[in-house]
Design a protein around this motif. Structure first.
Motif, PDB file in Angstrom:
ATOM      1  N   PHE A 189       0.797  -1.222   0.000  1.00 40.27           N
ATOM      2  CA  PHE A 189       0.000   0.000   0.000  1.00 40.27           C
ATOM      3  C   PHE A 189       0.834   1.278   0.000  1.00 40.27           C
ATOM      4  O   PHE A 189       0.284   2.361  -0.151  1.00 40.27           O
ATOM      5  CB  PHE A 189      -0.965  -0.015   1.185  1.00 40.27           C
ATOM      6  CG  PHE A 189      -1.963  -1.135   1.106  1.00 40.27           C
ATOM      7  CD1 PHE A 189      -2.885  -1.181   0.078  1.00 40.27           C
ATOM      8  CD2 PHE A 189      -1.970  -2.167   2.028  1.00 40.27           C
ATOM      9  CE1 PHE A 189      -3.789  -2.221  -0.029  1.00 40.27           C
ATOM     10  CE2 PHE A 189      -2.872  -3.207   1.939  1.00 40.27           C
ATOM     11  CZ  PHE A 189      -3.792  -3.235   0.900  1.00 40.27           C
ATOM     12  N   HIS A 190       2.139   1.138   0.163  1.00 42.42           N
ATOM     13  CA  HIS A 190       3.032   2.303   0.094  1.00 42.42           C
ATOM     14  C   HIS A 190       4.204   1.972  -0.830  1.00 42.42           C
ATOM     15  O   HIS A 190       4.087   2.140  -2.036  1.00 42.42           O
ATOM     16  CB  HIS A 190       3.500   2.703   1.498  1.00 42.42           C
ATOM     17  CG  HIS A 190       2.417   3.349   2.310  1.00 42.42           C
ATOM     18  ND1 HIS A 190       2.086   4.683   2.192  1.00 42.42           N
ATOM     19  CD2 HIS A 190       1.567   2.840   3.254  1.00 42.42           C
ATOM     20  CE1 HIS A 190       1.094   4.979   3.016  1.00 42.42           C
ATOM     21  NE2 HIS A 190       0.759   3.878   3.667  1.00 42.42           N
ATOM     22  N   SER A 191       5.298   1.503  -0.291  1.00 45.29           N
ATOM     23  CA  SER A 191       6.462   1.133  -1.098  1.00 45.29           C
ATOM     24  C   SER A 191       7.423   0.334  -0.229  1.00 45.29           C
ATOM     25  O   SER A 191       7.298   0.311   1.000  1.00 45.29           O
ATOM     26  CB  SER A 191       7.179   2.382  -1.625  1.00 45.29           C
ATOM     27  OG  SER A 191       7.764   3.103  -0.551  1.00 45.29           O
ATOM     28  N   LYS A 192       8.385  -0.306  -0.879  1.00 47.72           N
ATOM     29  CA  LYS A 192       9.398  -1.062  -0.143  1.00 47.72           C
ATOM     30  C   LYS A 192      10.205  -0.140   0.758  1.00 47.72           C
ATOM     31  O   LYS A 192      10.516  -0.472   1.900  1.00 47.72           O
ATOM     32  CB  LYS A 192      10.319  -1.787  -1.125  1.00 47.72           C
ATOM     33  CG  LYS A 192      11.381  -2.649  -0.473  1.00 47.72           C
ATOM     34  CD  LYS A 192      12.155  -3.449  -1.504  1.00 47.72           C
ATOM     35  CE  LYS A 192      13.316  -4.211  -0.891  1.00 47.72           C
ATOM     36  NZ  LYS A 192      12.947  -5.065   0.224  1.00 47.72           N
ATOM     37  N   GLN A 193      10.522   1.051   0.248  1.00 45.60           N
ATOM     38  CA  GLN A 193      11.288   2.012   1.047  1.00 45.60           C
ATOM     39  C   GLN A 193      10.495   2.451   2.279  1.00 45.60           C
ATOM     40  O   GLN A 193      11.050   2.565   3.380  1.00 45.60           O
ATOM     41  CB  GLN A 193      11.652   3.237   0.195  1.00 45.60           C
ATOM     42  CG  GLN A 193      12.621   2.960  -0.943  1.00 45.60           C
ATOM     43  CD  GLN A 193      11.975   2.240  -2.138  1.00 45.60           C
ATOM     44  OE1 GLN A 193      10.750   2.199  -2.249  1.00 45.60           O
ATOM     45  NE2 GLN A 193      12.814   1.667  -2.989  1.00 45.60           N
ATOM     46  N   ALA A 194       9.191   2.674   2.097  1.00 45.62           N
ATOM     47  CA  ALA A 194       8.346   3.076   3.228  1.00 45.62           C
ATOM     48  C   ALA A 194       8.253   1.962   4.256  1.00 45.62           C
ATOM     49  O   ALA A 194       8.227   2.216   5.463  1.00 45.62           O
ATOM     50  CB  ALA A 194       6.948   3.460   2.732  1.00 45.62           C
TER      51      ALA A 194
END
Length: 415
Positions: free
Chosen positions: A319-324
């Motif tokens: 729902f966001h990103s791998k970094q998040a």
């Protein structure tokens, strides 16, 4: 849409290939019920033989603009079917929303206005696209075929179903027995939802367990219109953070899919080790074989907290990103000084909203309210990993992990 009283031609019984059996196993994963499994297996086999994808329908009334992880249980299943090569139809019930779905309710639900429907519908598909592949999703609105029906068409449709069958619905039967009002327009809801399946020529319709009756109406109406009846796949209702009630914003036990990454991750880390497996089964895209290996790892001594971290990372990445997700993990570890212990006491109490001082005292985390407020002033109190700085905080109903100092924890359910 003209009615054809001739039933669909019978089909040859096809053998099930290994790929069809695998597709059936994927379909059944985490489901409550598949009606009728043998029929759906034959639909899959014919699809493989002809190269014609199945039409998979999910209808949602835009009654609220925000989706939580409980909603994604059925969306996840749609994505799995989409990945198998079938057509996914995301149906927005802009017409049926004006009636108001009475499913599971003891009172008439006020219908939404056109303005409310349009406002909510604008955000629905954008949020659903965080799970579904939008490029492979057919978006439809049931006003396309419901509005043109008119009074004559509505009467003709109603002639295909009896009042006795409608009154078999548990919520209608209960309200009638109790003398509670049932408006005539509510009786039309199952018919209109069923007519959606006729209009879309659905092969499979998905829904929650509370939608079973309405989905069966769709099968019956398709027979009346000369179509092969759709199969029905009901999905379980995901329990919320308290592990008891179904996930719901009104119960404050939810994880919103548009909440900040840190919030999603922190809430997932607060669920119990036992509930973690339920979330894995219904929310994770990992295979059942992978999940079985994780369970075996835990049985062999792996810390379940580490496995929970993997789940949190997967959901936040989606729902966001791998970094998040990586940043949320770092933030969680930093703020909780190593995370939540494996075994923390569970405490239930009443009186929401409750002052933070009283909550800490009643949870056994502080000997007195004055000591609790002193800990708040010193920045030593956290709720789901977030530091509490307001002495006057009133905590609403819900389930959350409360931490005082470095070592005192409790999973508090406040009602």
């Amino acid at each position: 849409m003209n009615k054809n009283s001739t039933p669909p031609a019978s089909h040859e019984i096809l053998p099930l290939s290994s790929s069809v059996k695998e597709a059936l196993a994927i379909t059944l994963r985490g489901t409550e019920e598949l009606l009728i499994e043998s029929e759906f297996a034959q639909k899959l086999a014919r699809s493989e033989q002809t190269g014609k994808p199945l039409r998979i329908k999910l209808g949602l009334d835009p009654t609220a603009p925000d989706l939580h992880l409980g909603h994604t249980v059925v969306l996840n299943k749609m994505r799995q079917l989409q990945d198998l090569g079938h057509i996914v139809i995301f149906l927005i019930g802009d017409f049926t929303s004006m009636i108001g779905d009475p499913s599971g309710r003891n009172v008439t639900r006020p219908p939404l206005t056109r303005e409310q429907i349009e406002t909510n519908a604008r955000t629905y598909f954008a949020q659903a696209s965080l799970v579904l592949d939008p490029a492979k999703t057919e978006i439809r609105y049931n006003s396309e075929w419901s509005d043109p029906l008119g009074a004559r068409g509505m009467i003709q449709l109603a002639a295909h179903y009896t009042l006795a069958r409608i009154m078999e619905r548990e919520d209608f039967a209960t309200r009638f027995k109790n003398g509670s009002p049932i408006s005539v327009h509510e009786l039309l809801y199952p018919l209109m939802q069923g007519y959606d399946s006729v209009a879309l020529k659905a092969d499979l319709e998905l829904g929650g367990t509370d939608q079973r009756f309405n989905l069966l109406v769709g099968r019956e109406l398709q027979r009346h219109y000369g179509q092969e009846p759709q199969c029905i796949l009901t999905m379980p209702l995901l329990e919320g953070l308290d592990g008891i009630d179904k996930m719901s914003k009104s119960k404050n036990n939810y994880i919103g899919i548009t909440e900040p990454a840190n919030t999603i991750f922190g809430k997932l880390m607060s669920i119990s080790d036992e509930m973690m497996w339920r979330y894995y089964e219904l929310l994770s895209f990992r295979s059942m074989a992978d999940i079985a290996r994780l369970k075996e790892d835990v049985q062999n001594g792996r810390n379940p907290r580490d496995v929970k971290v993997e789940l949190g990372q997967e959901i936040v990445t989606r729902f966001h990103s791998k970094q998040a997700a990586e940043a949320a993990l770092e933030d969680f570890v930093s703020r909780s000084r190593g995370g939540i212990p494996d075994d923390i006491p569970a405490v239930s109490m009443l009186g929401a909203p409750l002052g933070i001082g009283q909550l800490l005292k009643q949870a056994g985390l502080c000997p007195s309210t004055s000591e609790a407020l002193r800990m708040v002033e010193q920045g030593g109190v956290r709720i789901d990993g977030a530091t509490v700085s307001d002495r006057g905080l009133k905590v609403d109903a819900g389930t959350f992990v409360v931490q005082v100092g470095k070592r005192k924890f409790a999973r508090v359910t406040l009602g």
